[in-house]
Design a protein around this motif. Structure first.
Motif, PDB file in Angstrom:
ATOM      1  N   VAL A  53       0.952  -1.536   0.513  1.00 33.19           N
ATOM      2  CA  VAL A  53       0.041   0.177  -0.024  1.00 33.19           C
ATOM      3  C   VAL A  53       0.439   1.389  -0.212  1.00 33.19           C
ATOM      4  O   VAL A  53       0.393   2.231  -0.488  1.00 33.19           O
ATOM      5  N   ARG A  54       2.060   1.301   0.774  1.00 31.18           N
ATOM      6  CA  ARG A  54       2.898   2.892   0.934  1.00 31.18           C
ATOM      7  C   ARG A  54       3.313   2.578  -0.675  1.00 31.18           C
ATOM      8  O   ARG A  54       3.605   3.667  -1.001  1.00 31.18           O
ATOM      9  N   SER A  55       3.903   1.884  -1.146  1.00 26.85           N
ATOM     10  CA  SER A  55       4.301   1.181  -2.335  1.00 26.85           C
ATOM     11  C   SER A  55       3.317   2.193  -3.255  1.00 26.85           C
ATOM     12  O   SER A  55       3.881   2.990  -4.753  1.00 26.85           O
ATOM     13  N   ALA A  56       2.434   1.983  -3.150  1.00 26.74           N
ATOM     14  CA  ALA A  56       1.205   2.269  -3.942  1.00 26.74           C
ATOM     15  C   ALA A  56       0.967   3.914  -4.076  1.00 26.74           C
ATOM     16  O   ALA A  56       0.837   4.232  -5.217  1.00 26.74           O
ATOM     17  N   ASN A  57       0.852   3.801  -3.195  1.00 27.62           N
ATOM     18  CA  ASN A  57       0.569   5.277  -2.954  1.00 27.62           C
ATOM     19  C   ASN A  57       1.787   6.512  -3.825  1.00 27.62           C
ATOM     20  O   ASN A  57       1.398   7.453  -3.952  1.00 27.62           O
ATOM     21  N   ALA A  58       2.977   5.542  -3.334  1.00 26.58           N
ATOM     22  CA  ALA A  58       4.063   6.142  -4.309  1.00 26.58           C
ATOM     23  C   ALA A  58       4.649   6.693  -5.509  1.00 26.58           C
ATOM     24  O   ALA A  58       5.048   7.530  -5.987  1.00 26.58           O
ATOM     25  N   PHE A  59       3.491   5.297  -5.446  1.00 22.16           N
ATOM     26  CA  PHE A  59       3.967   6.096  -7.601  1.00 22.16           C
ATOM     27  C   PHE A  59       2.497   6.192  -8.177  1.00 22.16           C
ATOM     28  O   PHE A  59       1.249   5.710  -9.076  1.00 22.16           O
TER      29      PHE A  59
ATOM     30  N   GLY B  72       2.104  -0.898   8.217  1.00 18.99           N
ATOM     31  CA  GLY B  72       3.631  -0.937   7.379  1.00 18.99           C
ATOM     32  C   GLY B  72       3.189   0.290   6.970  1.00 18.99           C
ATOM     33  O   GLY B  72       4.453   0.973   5.598  1.00 18.99           O
ATOM     34  N   ALA B  73       2.123   0.742   6.494  1.00 20.82           N
ATOM     35  CA  ALA B  73       1.213   1.590   5.180  1.00 20.82           C
ATOM     36  C   ALA B  73       2.232   3.255   5.980  1.00 20.82           C
ATOM     37  O   ALA B  73       1.764   4.051   5.081  1.00 20.82           O
ATOM     38  N   MET B  74       2.228   3.174   7.391  1.00 18.38           N
ATOM     39  CA  MET B  74       2.769   4.148   7.275  1.00 18.38           C
ATOM     40  C   MET B  74       1.682   5.605   7.440  1.00 18.38           C
ATOM     41  O   MET B  74       2.080   6.620   6.998  1.00 18.38           O
TER      42      MET B  74
END
Length: 173
Positions: free
Chosen positions: A47-53, A70-72
Motif C-alpha cells: 500500500v505504501r508503494s502504491a501511494n508512492a507510484f 507498514g503503510a505508514m
C-alpha cells in the motif's frame, strides 16, 4: 511549516481532503489488488508503494484485516476497497485488465509482458501466493526473473518492482 506528516513539501500544511482531491485529479490509472487470505505483514509495504507510484485504488480481496502499520498512514491518501468474494472483486474491476504477479508455471517474464494502462496488478500473500480461483480470472500472469538461488522475492519488494515497471512504461513516456 512544521507539519509532522510524511508528505511531499508541496502538501505541507494542506488539509488532508485537499491532498486526496489533488491526488485523485493527477493520479495513476493503475490499480492494485491483494489476495488477502491470511494476515500478511507485507500488505502495508504494498500500500505504501502504491501511494508512492500515484495509485488511487487498492482492492483487498478476502480478509479486511491487514497490517496498516507498514503503510505508514499512506492508506489515508488513497481509496481502499474491500471485497469479500472473488466475484464481488471481479464486478468492481469490470473493464480493467487483471494482471496477476506470481511465479507460477506459465508466468510471463515481466520484461516481455505487456502491462496495459488500465491494469489492475494482483499480488498474493507471502508463501501461498495468489489462490487458484483468482489466478484463473487474470488475463495474464507475470513473474520477475530470478538469477540467484532463491525461488522468489518478498511480495512487498516484488510489488514495488512491478509498479515501477508499469509506471516507467505508462506514465513516464
Amino acid at each position: 511549516m512544521n507539519d509532522p506528516r510524511n508528505v511531499i513539501d508541496s502538501y505541507k500544511g494542506v488539509p488532508h481532503e485537499e491532498i486526496v482531491a489533488d491526488l485523485d485529479a493527477h493520479g495513476s490509472a493503475l490499480e492494485i489488488a491483494v489476495d488477502n487470505v491470511e494476515r500478511d505483514f507485507n500488505m502495508g509495504t504494498i500500500v505504501r508503494s502504491a501511494n508512492a507510484f500515484g495509485v488511487r485504488h487498492v482492492h483487498v480481496v478476502g480478509r479486511r484485516q491487514w497490517n496498516k502499520r507498514g503503510a505508514m498512514m499512506t492508506d489515508k491518501y488513497l481509496h481502499v476497497h474491500y471485497h469479500a468474494t472473488v466475484s464481488e472483486f471481479m464486478t468492481a474491476i469490470a473493464g480493467k485488465t487483471l494482471v496477476a504477479v506470481d511465479n507460477v508455471d506459465g508466468s510471463l517474464p515481466l520484461e516481455r509482458a505487456e502491462l496495459p494502462v488500465n491494469a489492475v496488478l494482483l499480488f498474493g500473500a507471502e508463501g501461498p501466493g495468489i489462490r487458484q480461483e483468482l489466478l484463473e480470472k487474470a488475463e495474464k500472469t507475470v513473474k520477475i526473473q530470478q538469477y540467484g538461488s532463491t525461488r522468489s522475492l518478498n511480495v512487498g519488494v516484488a510489488a514495488g518492482i512491478v509498479m515501477y515497471e508499469w509506471t516507467r512504461r505508462n506514465r513516464c513516456k
